[in-house]
Design a protein around this motif. Sequence first.
Motif, mmCIF file in Angstrom:
data_model
loop_
_atom_site.group_PDB
_atom_site.id
_atom_site.type_symbol
_atom_site.label_atom_id
_atom_site.label_comp_id
_atom_site.label_asym_id
_atom_site.label_seq_id
_atom_site.Cartn_x
_atom_site.Cartn_y
_atom_site.Cartn_z
ATOM 1 N N ARG A 177 0.694 -1.075 -0.056
ATOM 2 C CA ARG A 177 0.270 -0.105 0.197
ATOM 3 C C ARG A 177 0.615 1.389 0.162
ATOM 4 N N GLY A 223 -5.400 -8.999 0.574
ATOM 5 C CA GLY A 223 -5.896 -8.988 1.746
ATOM 6 C C GLY A 223 -7.405 -9.331 1.532
ATOM 7 N N ASN A 224 -7.945 -10.150 2.713
ATOM 8 C CA ASN A 224 -9.281 -10.692 2.460
ATOM 9 C C ASN A 224 -9.729 -11.077 3.821
ATOM 10 N N SER A 248 -17.316 -1.577 7.479
ATOM 11 C CA SER A 248 -17.125 -0.249 7.625
ATOM 12 C C SER A 248 -16.323 0.370 6.375
ATOM 13 N N ASN A 271 -13.710 1.910 6.030
ATOM 14 C CA ASN A 271 -12.169 1.457 6.356
ATOM 15 C C ASN A 271 -12.089 -0.027 5.848
ATOM 16 N N GLU A 298 -4.782 -19.837 3.514
ATOM 17 C CA GLU A 298 -5.385 -19.101 4.607
ATOM 18 C C GLU A 298 -6.866 -18.482 4.005
#
Length: 259
Positions: free
Chosen positions: A70, A98-99, A108, A110, A197
């Motif tokens: 990021r 990312g999850n 949210s 964010n 994962e």
Amino acid sequence: MSVFCQGLFEGKVVLVTGGGTGIGNVIARTFGEHGAKVAIASRKQVVLDAAKEELKANGIECIAIACDIRKPEMVALVVNEIIAVWGSLDVLVNNAAGNFPARIEDLSANAFKTVIDIDLQGTFNVSKAAFDAWMKENGGAIINITAPYENFGVAWQAHAAAAKAGVVSFTRSAAVEWRPLGIRVNGVAPGGVLQTEGIDRLQESLTNKPGAGVYVEAGDIASAVLFLASDAARCITGENLYVDGGATVDMTKMAAYES
Ligand code: COA
């Protein structure tokens, strides 16, 4: 035994983001097994160090650098370090993502933004850094790990589906803009990959469990990535290759989420 010849990527330098674990780690190892020097980058140095030791134990040359994709300034440092040490950057695999499973009502602003920032903005950041520092002058291959989501609605995955659809779109636009410079940009869309994962977490919200859907292995994703990075795919760019065992072509095999 691999279907690719052993030295296919001899002398090539490959960066795999998120290469410390899961699918990214298998992709990194598979490139290394075919002669590539492999750089892995992800957020946790301790995870990277363990992965690097394992790759080195298998005779693979490896650089492991902690980086949050990021942050464009961190990404530029990683790319510059690879080129400083090995003198090139031939293949970039944008695998880091990312999850988490969540309903829209539980996201949210964010939470939604976080996944867009990692998956979509992160893919842009690393692609741009590789372009600026190496590929603009020398060409290369970029493979973005996408998801087989862009044509479907996916409950519990609105954030990831939107981000990955953006990555597919970016893949196509970059392929068009960078084609004259000898840079090919493609996507690989994994179906449910066992023992990662991501799928472990997502399965907590699946209504049909393993065996009901179609599952693939990380090695299947790595094979598709190697093919797209190789000269065998020299006329392929702007594609998004589904590697999902036919799950999306067969509606009865789609993993169903509670909605
Ligand atoms: N449901 C709803 N919201 C969630 C959530 C969940 N399961 N998990 C995280 N969020 C929200 C957080 O509450 C936060 O929003 P807020 O600030 O409004 O409270 C926002 O997402 C960011 O979370 P945070 O943990 O601070 O971000 P991070 O940058 O440290 O990590 C992830 C983000 C996606 C990497 C993290 O959720 C994670 O570790 N996921 C599992 C690992 C992973 O993604 N593996 C790859 C699988 S493909």
